[in-house]
Scaffold this motif. Sequence first.
Motif, PDB file in Angstrom:
ATOM      1  N   PRO A 223     -28.472 -17.106  11.540  1.00 14.15           N
ATOM      2  CA  PRO A 223     -27.362 -16.749  10.638  1.00 14.15           C
ATOM      3  C   PRO A 223     -26.176 -16.117  11.347  1.00 14.15           C
ATOM      4  CG  PRO A 223     -29.450 -16.224   9.607  1.00 14.15           C
ATOM      5  CD  PRO A 223     -29.780 -16.659  11.013  1.00 14.15           C
ATOM      6  N   GLU A 224     -26.447 -15.259  12.335  1.00 15.94           N
ATOM      7  CA  GLU A 224     -25.342 -14.648  13.078  1.00 15.94           C
ATOM      8  C   GLU A 224     -24.565 -15.706  13.849  1.00 15.94           C
ATOM      9  OE1 GLU A 224     -24.553 -11.250  16.544  1.00 15.94           O
ATOM     10  OE2 GLU A 224     -26.584 -11.634  15.803  1.00 15.94           O
ATOM     11  N   GLY A 225     -25.302 -16.656  14.445  1.00 16.72           N
ATOM     12  CA  GLY A 225     -24.653 -17.728  15.197  1.00 16.72           C
ATOM     13  C   GLY A 225     -23.837 -18.637  14.300  1.00 16.72           C
ATOM     14  N   ILE A 226     -24.342 -18.911  13.098  1.00  7.50           N
ATOM     15  CA  ILE A 226     -23.611 -19.759  12.156  1.00  7.50           C
ATOM     16  C   ILE A 226     -22.319 -19.071  11.713  1.00  7.50           C
ATOM     17  CG2 ILE A 226     -23.676 -20.715   9.827  1.00  7.50           C
ATOM     18  CD1 ILE A 226     -26.637 -21.344  10.323  1.00  7.50           C
ATOM     19  N   ALA A 227     -22.395 -17.767  11.444  1.00  8.18           N
ATOM     20  CA  ALA A 227     -21.189 -17.019  11.068  1.00  8.18           C
ATOM     21  C   ALA A 227     -20.175 -17.032  12.206  1.00  8.18           C
ATOM     22  CB  ALA A 227     -21.561 -15.584  10.697  1.00  8.18           C
ATOM     23  N   TRP A 228     -20.681 -16.896  13.448  1.00  2.90           N
ATOM     24  CA  TRP A 228     -19.789 -16.953  14.613  1.00  2.90           C
ATOM     25  C   TRP A 228     -19.141 -18.329  14.711  1.00  2.90           C
ATOM     26  CZ3 TRP A 228     -20.457 -20.469  18.599  1.00  2.90           C
ATOM     27  CH2 TRP A 228     -19.527 -20.358  19.642  1.00  2.90           C
ATOM     28  N   LEU A 229     -19.940 -19.393  14.545  1.00  5.59           N
ATOM     29  CA  LEU A 229     -19.409 -20.756  14.648  1.00  5.59           C
ATOM     30  C   LEU A 229     -18.331 -20.992  13.608  1.00  5.59           C
ATOM     31  CD1 LEU A 229     -19.632 -23.621  15.901  1.00  5.59           C
ATOM     32  CD2 LEU A 229     -21.271 -24.143  14.078  1.00  5.59           C
ATOM     33  N   ARG A 230     -18.571 -20.538  12.386  1.00  3.26           N
ATOM     34  CA  ARG A 230     -17.591 -20.716  11.316  1.00  3.26           C
ATOM     35  C   ARG A 230     -16.252 -20.090  11.707  1.00  3.26           C
ATOM     36  NH1 ARG A 230     -19.198 -17.601   6.084  1.00  3.26           N
ATOM     37  NH2 ARG A 230     -21.034 -18.944   6.296  1.00  3.26           N
ATOM     38  N   HIS A 231     -16.297 -18.864  12.183  1.00  2.19           N
ATOM     39  CA  HIS A 231     -15.076 -18.153  12.582  1.00  2.19           C
ATOM     40  C   HIS A 231     -14.423 -18.843  13.779  1.00  2.19           C
ATOM     41  CE1 HIS A 231     -12.322 -14.809  13.230  1.00  2.19           C
ATOM     42  NE2 HIS A 231     -12.725 -14.758  14.490  1.00  2.19           N
ATOM     43  N   PHE A 232     -15.232 -19.267  14.738  1.00  2.20           N
ATOM     44  CA  PHE A 232     -14.715 -19.886  15.957  1.00  2.20           C
ATOM     45  C   PHE A 232     -14.002 -21.200  15.643  1.00  2.20           C
ATOM     46  CE2 PHE A 232     -15.248 -22.234  20.015  1.00  2.20           C
ATOM     47  CZ  PHE A 232     -14.633 -21.329  20.859  1.00  2.20           C
ATOM     48  N   VAL A 233     -14.606 -22.021  14.805  1.00  3.95           N
ATOM     49  CA  VAL A 233     -14.019 -23.308  14.439  1.00  3.95           C
ATOM     50  C   VAL A 233     -12.711 -23.106  13.682  1.00  3.95           C
ATOM     51  CG1 VAL A 233     -14.337 -25.287  12.888  1.00  3.95           C
ATOM     52  CG2 VAL A 233     -16.143 -24.645  14.488  1.00  3.95           C
ATOM     53  N   ARG A 234     -12.677 -22.131  12.790  1.00  4.39           N
ATOM     54  CA  ARG A 234     -11.443 -21.865  12.061  1.00  4.39           C
ATOM     55  C   ARG A 234     -10.338 -21.407  13.014  1.00  4.39           C
ATOM     56  NH1 ARG A 234     -10.603 -24.572   8.200  1.00  4.39           N
ATOM     57  NH2 ARG A 234      -8.711 -23.322   8.151  1.00  4.39           N
ATOM     58  N   GLU A 235     -10.689 -20.624  14.030  1.00  8.68           N
ATOM     59  CA  GLU A 235      -9.700 -20.191  15.020  1.00  8.68           C
ATOM     60  C   GLU A 235      -9.162 -21.380  15.812  1.00  8.68           C
ATOM     61  OE1 GLU A 235     -11.375 -17.107  17.489  1.00  8.68           O
ATOM     62  OE2 GLU A 235     -10.320 -15.569  16.318  1.00  8.68           O
ATOM     63  N   LEU A 236     -10.035 -22.319  16.170  1.00  5.11           N
ATOM     64  CA  LEU A 236      -9.592 -23.512  16.901  1.00  5.11           C
ATOM     65  C   LEU A 236      -8.561 -24.288  16.081  1.00  5.11           C
ATOM     66  CD1 LEU A 236     -13.017 -24.802  18.309  1.00  5.11           C
ATOM     67  CD2 LEU A 236     -11.154 -23.787  19.635  1.00  5.11           C
ATOM     68  N   ALA A 237      -8.831 -24.452  14.790  1.00  4.24           N
ATOM     69  CA  ALA A 237      -7.890 -25.167  13.927  1.00  4.24           C
ATOM     70  C   ALA A 237      -6.591 -24.389  13.761  1.00  4.24           C
ATOM     71  CB  ALA A 237      -8.527 -25.428  12.565  1.00  4.24           C
ATOM     72  N   ALA A 238      -6.698 -23.065  13.626  1.00 10.04           N
ATOM     73  CA  ALA A 238      -5.495 -22.237  13.476  1.00 10.04           C
ATOM     74  C   ALA A 238      -4.615 -22.313  14.709  1.00 10.04           C
ATOM     75  CB  ALA A 238      -5.895 -20.788  13.208  1.00 10.04           C
ATOM     76  N   ASP A 239      -5.222 -22.646  15.848  1.00 12.57           N
ATOM     77  CA  ASP A 239      -4.481 -22.790  17.103  1.00 12.57           C
ATOM     78  C   ASP A 239      -3.825 -24.170  17.216  1.00 12.57           C
ATOM     79  OD1 ASP A 239      -3.626 -21.693  19.571  1.00 12.57           O
ATOM     80  OD2 ASP A 239      -5.201 -22.778  20.643  1.00 12.57           O
ATOM     81  N   GLY A 240      -3.951 -24.985  16.156  1.00 12.32           N
ATOM     82  CA  GLY A 240      -3.304 -26.295  16.137  1.00 12.32           C
ATOM     83  C   GLY A 240      -4.179 -27.442  16.579  1.00 12.32           C
ATOM     84  N   ARG A 241      -5.455 -27.191  16.806  1.00 11.65           N
ATOM     85  CA  ARG A 241      -6.349 -28.255  17.257  1.00 11.65           C
ATOM     86  C   ARG A 241      -6.888 -29.060  16.074  1.00 11.65           C
ATOM     87  NH1 ARG A 241      -7.673 -26.225  22.693  1.00 11.65           N
ATOM     88  NH2 ARG A 241      -7.178 -24.003  22.644  1.00 11.65           N
ATOM     89  N   THR A 242      -7.354 -30.249  16.390  1.00 13.59           N
ATOM     90  CA  THR A 242      -7.998 -31.118  15.413  1.00 13.59           C
ATOM     91  C   THR A 242      -9.499 -30.981  15.581  1.00 13.59           C
ATOM     92  OG1 THR A 242      -6.169 -32.692  15.622  1.00 13.59           O
ATOM     93  CG2 THR A 242      -8.192 -33.488  14.594  1.00 13.59           C
ATOM     94  N   VAL A 243     -10.198 -30.639  14.492  1.00 15.26           N
ATOM     95  CA  VAL A 243     -11.648 -30.459  14.557  1.00 15.26           C
ATOM     96  C   VAL A 243     -12.297 -31.379  13.535  1.00 15.26           C
ATOM     97  CG1 VAL A 243     -13.574 -28.837  14.459  1.00 15.26           C
ATOM     98  CG2 VAL A 243     -11.307 -28.037  15.197  1.00 15.26           C
TER      99      VAL A 243
END
Length: 293
Positions: free
Chosen positions: A161-181
């Motif tokens: 669960p901790e890793g999933i929460a981290w992944l969720r936040h990390f992926v959203r940051e990648l998109a906020a940086d202008g990347r395509t996910v």
Amino acid sequence: MNVEVRGLSKAFGPISAVTDLSFEAGAGSVTGFLGPNGAGKTTTMRMTLGLVTPTSGTATFGGRRYADLPRPSATVGAVLDGAGFHPAHTALDHLRVYARMGRYGRARAEEVADLTGVSAFAGRPTRTLSTGMRQRLSLATALLGDPQVLLLDEPSNGLDPEGIAWLRHFVRELAADGRTVLISSHALGEIEHMADHVVVIRDGRLVTTGPITGLYGPATVLVRSPQAGLFAAGLTAGGVRVEHPQPGLLRIHGLSTAEVAAAAASHGIALHEITPERPTLEQAFLHLTGGSR
């Protein structure tokens, strides 16, 4: 940089795995790629990377096929099922080898290890890593070239669960940086929290694509009131569809909570509870793909 799939098809002998599939994943957003087991998601992901040759159609990144990109790993990073690691290498050894192959420099391996949490087990041989650790290492490898596009196939597999929460936040940051996910996943609850858009396929064919909010259908609002019968009569007279599942409780279709509250005020109705209601992504997905619980 957009990912564009146009008329993509793949047949393995008499079996059609993907048929005339078209969709787009845009920059600055997370696109969830959804479908039942065997729908053709992994085959499609592999075709975009040139690992499977399409029978027809194209998949491009910013208008170019993966094979035509001047430095592919600096444009597209991918995490696919079955990523291989040399069993005698440590996690950091693995990253250093791939960094050298991509001409990214030794320091970049340590940077992505820190970004993804791999640094916590960097000295462990890859053969001893858990499934979740391997997922983090695969993601770190995909990020070595600082790509503008990330293709992730079931990235939450094995994460706690901790890793999933981290992944969720990390992926959203990648998109906020202008990347395509673009994320293919069976974890619908996580896609519901991560994705801006969805592409849903079944039997290799497109079912729907668009903003994730568009899957849920018309709004419904649950209302509890001591004057429920009177309120229902007034709304029905105005053409609003109302269900009366139990005494004192109404389910109102097609109105927002603000519109329901305004209607109650105009009828002089006292409300004890007002709750917006929508189906979960799982329910919408099962409806679209013809699945069942």
